[in-house]
Each structure stands twice: as structure tokens, then as C-alpha cells.
Design a protein around this motif. Structure first.
Motif, PDB file in Angstrom:
ATOM      1  N   ASN A 116     -32.691 -31.381   9.271  1.00 42.89           N
ATOM      2  CA  ASN A 116     -31.850 -32.550   9.801  1.00 42.89           C
ATOM      3  C   ASN A 116     -32.749 -33.660   9.720  1.00 42.89           C
ATOM      4  O   ASN A 116     -31.786 -34.869   9.619  1.00 42.89           O
ATOM      5  CB  ASN A 116     -31.971 -32.130  11.365  1.00 42.89           C
ATOM      6  CG  ASN A 116     -30.948 -31.106  11.720  1.00 42.89           C
ATOM      7  OD1 ASN A 116     -30.317 -30.398  10.875  1.00 42.89           O
ATOM      8  ND2 ASN A 116     -30.616 -31.146  13.160  1.00 42.89           N
ATOM      9  N   TYR A 117     -33.735 -33.611   9.510  1.00 43.72           N
ATOM     10  CA  TYR A 117     -34.522 -35.019   9.300  1.00 43.72           C
ATOM     11  C   TYR A 117     -34.235 -35.488   7.789  1.00 43.72           C
ATOM     12  O   TYR A 117     -33.748 -36.777   7.790  1.00 43.72           O
ATOM     13  CB  TYR A 117     -36.065 -34.767   9.147  1.00 43.72           C
ATOM     14  CG  TYR A 117     -36.863 -36.019   8.586  1.00 43.72           C
ATOM     15  CD1 TYR A 117     -37.270 -36.987   9.425  1.00 43.72           C
ATOM     16  CD2 TYR A 117     -37.371 -35.927   7.478  1.00 43.72           C
ATOM     17  CE1 TYR A 117     -37.804 -38.201   9.113  1.00 43.72           C
ATOM     18  CE2 TYR A 117     -37.816 -37.352   6.974  1.00 43.72           C
ATOM     19  CZ  TYR A 117     -38.269 -38.356   7.837  1.00 43.72           C
ATOM     20  OH  TYR A 117     -38.737 -39.675   7.367  1.00 43.72           O
ATOM     21  N   LEU A 118     -34.151 -34.684   6.713  1.00 46.59           N
ATOM     22  CA  LEU A 118     -33.693 -35.146   5.438  1.00 46.59           C
ATOM     23  C   LEU A 118     -32.278 -35.582   5.320  1.00 46.59           C
ATOM     24  O   LEU A 118     -31.939 -36.773   4.525  1.00 46.59           O
ATOM     25  CB  LEU A 118     -34.167 -34.231   4.371  1.00 46.59           C
ATOM     26  CG  LEU A 118     -35.485 -33.873   4.236  1.00 46.59           C
ATOM     27  CD1 LEU A 118     -35.716 -32.807   3.243  1.00 46.59           C
ATOM     28  CD2 LEU A 118     -36.272 -35.207   3.480  1.00 46.59           C
ATOM     29  N   ALA A 119     -31.230 -34.945   6.166  1.00 44.19           N
ATOM     30  CA  ALA A 119     -30.196 -35.275   6.259  1.00 44.19           C
ATOM     31  C   ALA A 119     -30.103 -36.823   6.660  1.00 44.19           C
ATOM     32  O   ALA A 119     -28.745 -37.418   6.596  1.00 44.19           O
ATOM     33  CB  ALA A 119     -29.052 -34.362   6.934  1.00 44.19           C
ATOM     34  N   ALA A 120     -30.760 -37.234   7.577  1.00 39.46           N
ATOM     35  CA  ALA A 120     -30.614 -38.520   7.921  1.00 39.46           C
ATOM     36  C   ALA A 120     -31.634 -39.526   7.398  1.00 39.46           C
ATOM     37  O   ALA A 120     -31.521 -40.829   7.859  1.00 39.46           O
ATOM     38  CB  ALA A 120     -31.070 -38.329   9.796  1.00 39.46           C
ATOM     39  N   LEU A 180     -27.509 -30.776   2.338  1.00 41.20           N
ATOM     40  CA  LEU A 180     -28.436 -31.295   3.720  1.00 41.20           C
ATOM     41  C   LEU A 180     -27.217 -31.391   4.808  1.00 41.20           C
ATOM     42  O   LEU A 180     -27.384 -30.773   5.775  1.00 41.20           O
ATOM     43  CB  LEU A 180     -29.171 -32.279   3.339  1.00 41.20           C
ATOM     44  CG  LEU A 180     -30.455 -32.110   2.555  1.00 41.20           C
ATOM     45  CD1 LEU A 180     -30.992 -33.441   2.113  1.00 41.20           C
ATOM     46  CD2 LEU A 180     -31.391 -31.389   3.122  1.00 41.20           C
ATOM     47  N   LEU A 181     -26.108 -32.225   4.529  1.00 44.55           N
ATOM     48  CA  LEU A 181     -25.363 -32.324   5.501  1.00 44.55           C
ATOM     49  C   LEU A 181     -24.603 -30.932   5.829  1.00 44.55           C
ATOM     50  O   LEU A 181     -24.132 -30.810   6.957  1.00 44.55           O
ATOM     51  CB  LEU A 181     -24.164 -33.228   4.911  1.00 44.55           C
ATOM     52  CG  LEU A 181     -24.674 -34.846   4.674  1.00 44.55           C
ATOM     53  CD1 LEU A 181     -23.366 -35.551   4.106  1.00 44.55           C
ATOM     54  CD2 LEU A 181     -25.183 -35.264   6.026  1.00 44.55           C
ATOM     55  N   ALA A 182     -24.370 -30.003   5.021  1.00 49.12           N
ATOM     56  CA  ALA A 182     -23.661 -29.076   5.152  1.00 49.12           C
ATOM     57  C   ALA A 182     -24.606 -28.063   6.034  1.00 49.12           C
ATOM     58  O   ALA A 182     -24.043 -27.191   6.713  1.00 49.12           O
ATOM     59  CB  ALA A 182     -23.259 -28.163   3.831  1.00 49.12           C
ATOM     60  N   LEU A 183     -25.976 -28.387   5.787  1.00 49.49           N
ATOM     61  CA  LEU A 183     -26.710 -27.320   6.374  1.00 49.49           C
ATOM     62  C   LEU A 183     -27.176 -27.681   7.771  1.00 49.49           C
ATOM     63  O   LEU A 183     -28.046 -27.104   8.540  1.00 49.49           O
ATOM     64  CB  LEU A 183     -27.920 -27.017   5.525  1.00 49.49           C
ATOM     65  CG  LEU A 183     -27.819 -26.154   4.226  1.00 49.49           C
ATOM     66  CD1 LEU A 183     -29.256 -26.246   3.349  1.00 49.49           C
ATOM     67  CD2 LEU A 183     -27.527 -24.889   4.575  1.00 49.49           C
ATOM     68  N   ARG A 184     -27.218 -28.878   8.144  1.00 50.15           N
ATOM     69  CA  ARG A 184     -27.719 -29.614   9.169  1.00 50.15           C
ATOM     70  C   ARG A 184     -27.135 -28.699  10.494  1.00 50.15           C
ATOM     71  O   ARG A 184     -25.897 -28.562  10.676  1.00 50.15           O
ATOM     72  CB  ARG A 184     -27.517 -31.155   9.295  1.00 50.15           C
ATOM     73  CG  ARG A 184     -26.268 -31.422   9.485  1.00 50.15           C
ATOM     74  CD  ARG A 184     -26.019 -33.097   9.240  1.00 50.15           C
ATOM     75  NE  ARG A 184     -24.615 -33.407   9.335  1.00 50.15           N
ATOM     76  CZ  ARG A 184     -24.155 -34.709   9.575  1.00 50.15           C
ATOM     77  NH1 ARG A 184     -25.052 -35.567   9.706  1.00 50.15           N
ATOM     78  NH2 ARG A 184     -22.840 -34.914   9.321  1.00 50.15           N
ATOM     79  N   VAL A 185     -27.883 -28.874  11.443  1.00 50.38           N
ATOM     80  CA  VAL A 185     -27.536 -28.366  12.859  1.00 50.38           C
ATOM     81  C   VAL A 185     -27.616 -29.437  13.872  1.00 50.38           C
ATOM     82  O   VAL A 185     -28.640 -29.741  14.233  1.00 50.38           O
ATOM     83  CB  VAL A 185     -28.187 -27.080  13.165  1.00 50.38           C
ATOM     84  CG1 VAL A 185     -27.936 -26.837  14.559  1.00 50.38           C
ATOM     85  CG2 VAL A 185     -27.907 -25.921  12.284  1.00 50.38           C
TER      86      VAL A 185
END
Length: 206
Positions: free
Chosen positions: A66-70, A192-197
Motif C-alpha cells: 500500500n505504501y508503494l502504491a501511493a 501494486l495497484l492490483a495488490l493494494r488493500v
């Protein structure tokens, strides 16, 4: 002016508040993201250490995803072993049986993946080479991956990188018809976007 939005207005306000709360959890500078407790995790672990955290999903911590997606610009600075863990996590969640290599002395094969119904007594379907770096990946890496594919008898190879390929490396894949797929920086961001929660974020900066 007094405006009564009724029940629909209340619902909209609740949605906006939930979105704000989620964004605060993802924001490393937010006080909400610094709450103490058993959920705390250090960003130093992501950037400076290669081992898994105590709350790792299977290979990579969801809070780091989630951190890396943002904060995608930080992906090229994470520990190289954490990048391997991230790629392994993606393949695991997309249904493959995944074996993460030892990290060193792995003969260039970072990850092996088999079909979900397969077993590890047969050659892997896919082998993956991970390159967490800013510089573009040269064609010597592509050739080495192809050689590893032949040695492992793998059907496909994947070159996962936070950067991109040098033009010569891409031409080598195309001209020699290598069965190699490239997951470059933009592709990793999509992973990352697909894996984020939503709602699971970094809780410590120490």
C-alpha cells in the motif's frame, strides 16, 4: 444558505470521510499513519533490510504494498531483496506455486513459478529475473535469462524491473524471438495497484 441534502447527503459525507481516512493511512507523514501498536512497521525494513516482516502475507508485507502504491517513486530505492519478495507475492496471488530463490548464489534465477495444479518435481513454467535499479537493463541480462530458461527447461521467462530495457535488449528479445516478457516500471506499478488493500498502511517511520 441552509441546504438539506437528506439521507443521500449523509451517505456522500460518509464515503468522503472513509476515503480521507484511507488516504491518511497511506500518507507516511500523517499522524494517523503513525499510530503505535501491534500494527506498526518500520519503513527502514523496506529500504534497508531484506528479510520478511513478522506480518508478511506470504512473501511481502501488505503495508509495504500500500505504501508503494501511493509512493511509487520510492520503489527503485527499496532493498533489492524486498523487490524480489514483491514480485514473488504478485505471482503467488495470481495463482502460481512460487519458489523464491535464496537471494544470493541463486545462479541468476530469482523466482520459479509453476501452474497452480502443478508440482515442483517438474520444470518450472516461468522463471523470473528481478532488477531493482534506476539504470536501464542491458541485453546481457536478457541473454543470461534466456540461458537460464534453457537450463531450467522453463517455457517462459519474466524480467521484472523498476526501470526499463535498453533498446538493444528489447531488440534482442524481438529479433531472437525469446519467450521473455518484460514487466517494467509502469507494469510493476499496475501490479501494486492490483495488490493494494485500502485501509492497510504504514504505521511507523522509525
Amino acid at each position: 444558505m441552509n441546504v438539506n441534502l437528506g439521507n443521500r447527503g449523509v451517505e456522500i459525507c460518509q464515503i468522503l470521510l472513509r476515503a480521507l481516512k484511507a488516504s491518511q493511512r497511506l500518507d507516511p507523514w500523517s499522524r494517523v499513519g503513525r499510530a503505535e501498536g501491534p500494527e506498526a512497521v518500520s519503513l527502514a525494513h523496506l529500504f534497508q533490510r531484506g528479510e520478511a516482516t513478522t506480518q508478511v502475507q506470504k512473501f511481502f508485507d501488505q503495508r509495504f504494498i500500500n505504501y508503494l502504491a501511493a509512493n511509487w517513486h520510492d520503489a527503485e530505492r527499496i532493498h533489492w531483496r524486498q523487490f524480489e519478495r514483491l514480485v514473488a507475492e504478485y505471482f503467488d496471488r495470481t495463482g502460481y506455486q512460487v519458489e523464491l530463490g535464496p537471494g544470493s548464489n541463486d545462479d541468476g534465477v530469482d523466482i520459479r513459478a509453476w501452474p497452480e495444479e502443478g508440482n515442483r518435481n517438474v520444470p518450472p513454467l516461468i522463471i523470473v529475473q528481478c532488477k531493482r535499479q534506476r539504470a536501464k537493463v542491458p541485453k546481457v541480462v536478457v541473454k543470461a535469462l534466456w540461458a537460464d530458461m534453457q537450463e531450467e527447461r522453463a517455457q517462459r521467462g519474466v524480467l521484472a524491473t523498476t526501470s526499463s530495457l535498453e533498446p538493444g535488449a528489447q531488440r534482442t528479445i524481438e529479433s531472437r524471438r525469446y519467450d521473455i516478457d518484460v514487466a517494467d516500471g509502469p507494469a510493476i506499478f499496475k501490479w501494486l495497484l492490483a495488490l493494494r488493500v485500502p485501509g492497510v498502511g504504514i504505521t511507523s517511520l522509525q
